[in-house]
Design an enzyme around this catalytic site. Structure first.
Site, PDB file in Angstrom:
ATOM      1  N   LEU A  40       0.705  -1.241   0.169  1.00  0.00           N
ATOM      2  CA  LEU A  40       0.238   0.334  -0.070  1.00  0.00           C
ATOM      3  C   LEU A  40       0.846   1.086   0.163  1.00  0.00           C
ATOM      4  CD1 LEU A  40      -2.643  -0.560   2.770  1.00  0.00           C
ATOM      5  CD2 LEU A  40      -3.160  -0.300  -0.043  1.00  0.00           C
ATOM      6  N   ASP A  41       0.489   1.869  -0.798  1.00  0.00           N
ATOM      7  CA  ASP A  41       1.136   3.540  -0.898  1.00  0.00           C
ATOM      8  C   ASP A  41       1.075   4.064   1.217  1.00  0.00           C
ATOM      9  OD1 ASP A  41       1.708   3.455  -3.445  1.00  0.00           O
ATOM     10  OD2 ASP A  41       0.607   5.017  -4.285  1.00  0.00           O
ATOM     11  N   PRO A  42       2.256   4.854   1.242  1.00  0.00           N
ATOM     12  CA  PRO A  42       2.789   5.905   2.323  1.00  0.00           C
ATOM     13  C   PRO A  42       1.053   6.603   3.039  1.00  0.00           C
ATOM     14  CG  PRO A  42       4.600   5.525   1.274  1.00  0.00           C
ATOM     15  CD  PRO A  42       3.754   5.304  -0.056  1.00  0.00           C
ATOM     16  N   SER A  43       0.775   6.986   1.994  1.00  0.00           N
ATOM     17  CA  SER A  43      -0.606   7.439   1.971  1.00  0.00           C
ATOM     18  C   SER A  43      -1.459   6.431   2.673  1.00  0.00           C
ATOM     19  CB  SER A  43      -0.441   8.656   0.894  1.00  0.00           C
ATOM     20  OG  SER A  43      -0.545   8.035  -0.786  1.00  0.00           O
ATOM     21  N   VAL A  44      -2.289   6.211   1.506  1.00  0.00           N
ATOM     22  CA  VAL A  44      -3.037   4.534   2.347  1.00  0.00           C
ATOM     23  C   VAL A  44      -2.867   4.180   3.157  1.00  0.00           C
ATOM     24  CG1 VAL A  44      -3.993   2.906   0.639  1.00  0.00           C
ATOM     25  CG2 VAL A  44      -2.910   4.914  -0.657  1.00  0.00           C
TER      26      VAL A  44
END
Length: 314
Positions: A40-44
């Protein structure tokens, strides 16, 4: 003490990488053999299944779609296709109704061709795309087929230019690309403002827990519960080994024949009319107590050949 074996499903917080979460759980359990089932992307935020111990060998046999809730910001185009990137272009979004948006979303439902973001983990000649993009290199990514099983508009804010959507899609789908392409279709550009994963394979929010706090010591009572893998592999056909000689053969890596006792194979049907074993080659092997012994390959002679064996002999 028996080694932990199964899954811990983390509700990943924003600002951390999936690898950060894995490293935290390695410290919690005091073992290195831990891995996640998809970045998962860091912001997700949201559902991040993490395999503990030998369950890491089961990750490639997980099956199912992934689901998300997210906000698309119209009028903003970035180099990463989300608001974490550099803004390339800004444009006023048009006056548009929810009904018009729903009609427009129809072209994104089903099987579609999708180009990944240039800042993504896609390999290009042995190098990740995001690394090439960071160096300012110019390159094209090949569109790939993905399946959008469900794409629903939850709400639309004309004043903010925000679309709140829910998506159920195949593994490998980029919601950032979906946001970008929807914005282009509307004619004003768009990017992903916020995203939360609500399901990954057979793991859902009801299975998830908060990431344990950072600490030097993790007493046994503070360690998260490790979920048994069985419930997440119901899509696989299975067989129970009930005799000691079968289990010994299995652990020794030998084939086991069931030609004279086919009924012991519990075939998972792909649809209501499917009675063959053609699409059921991966078999979950268990003992009579439902403990997973590994994964086998089922051939046309009704023999199971070991592929993944736990507690192997020799």
């Amino acid at each position: 003490m028996e080694k932990p074996f199964g899954f811990v499903v983390i509700d990943k917080p924003a600002g951390m990488t999936s690898h950060d979460c894995v490293n935290r759980l390695r410290k919690v359990f005091g073992i290195k053999k831990i891995g996640h089932s998809g970045t998962l992307d860091p912001s997700v935020t949201g559902v991040l299944p993490i395999a503990i111990g030998n369950a890491t060998r089961l990750i490639s046999y997980l099956q199912g779609s992934k689901a998300y809730k997210g906000i698309i910001q119209l009028g903003t185009t970035t180099n990463t296709d989300d608001l974490q990137g550099e803004i390339i272009k800004s444009k006023v979004w048009p006056l548009i109704s929810e009904n018009d948006i729903n009609n427009l979303l129809e072209s994104f439902r089903g099987e579609i061709l999708q180009t990944p973001p240039i800042f993504s983990s896609v390999h290009i000649k042995g190098e990740r795309a995001y690394k090439k993009a960071r160096k300012g290199e110019k390159f094209d990514l090949v569109p790939k087929k993905v399946s959008i099983n469900k794409l629903n508009l939850i709400s639309w804010s004309q004043s903010k230019g925000e679309l709140l959507i829910e998506v159920d899609c195949s593994t490998g789908t980029y919601i950032r690309s979906l946001a970008r392409d929807i914005g282009e279709k509307i004619g004003c550009g768009g990017c992903l403002r916020k995203l939360r994963r609500t399901k990954a394979y057979n793991f859902t929010e009801k299975h998830s827990i908060l990431l344990p706090e950072k600490s030097e010591v993790y007493p046994e009572k503070n360690k998260p519960e490790v979920l048994k893998p069985n419930i997440f592999f119901k899509h696989l056909s299975s067989i129970e080994l009930i005799y000691e000689e079968e289990i010994t053969s299995w652990r020794s890596g030998r084939k086991i024949s069931f030609q004279n006792n086919i009924k012991r194979l519990m075939i998972e049907k792909n649809n209501k009319n499917e009675d063959s074993i053609a699409n059921n080659k991966n078999i979950l092997v268990m003992d009579k107590n439902k403990k997973i012994l590994g994964i086998a390959d089922l051939d046309e002679n009704f023999e199971i050949k070991p592929k993944v064996v736990f507690n192997a002999i020799g």
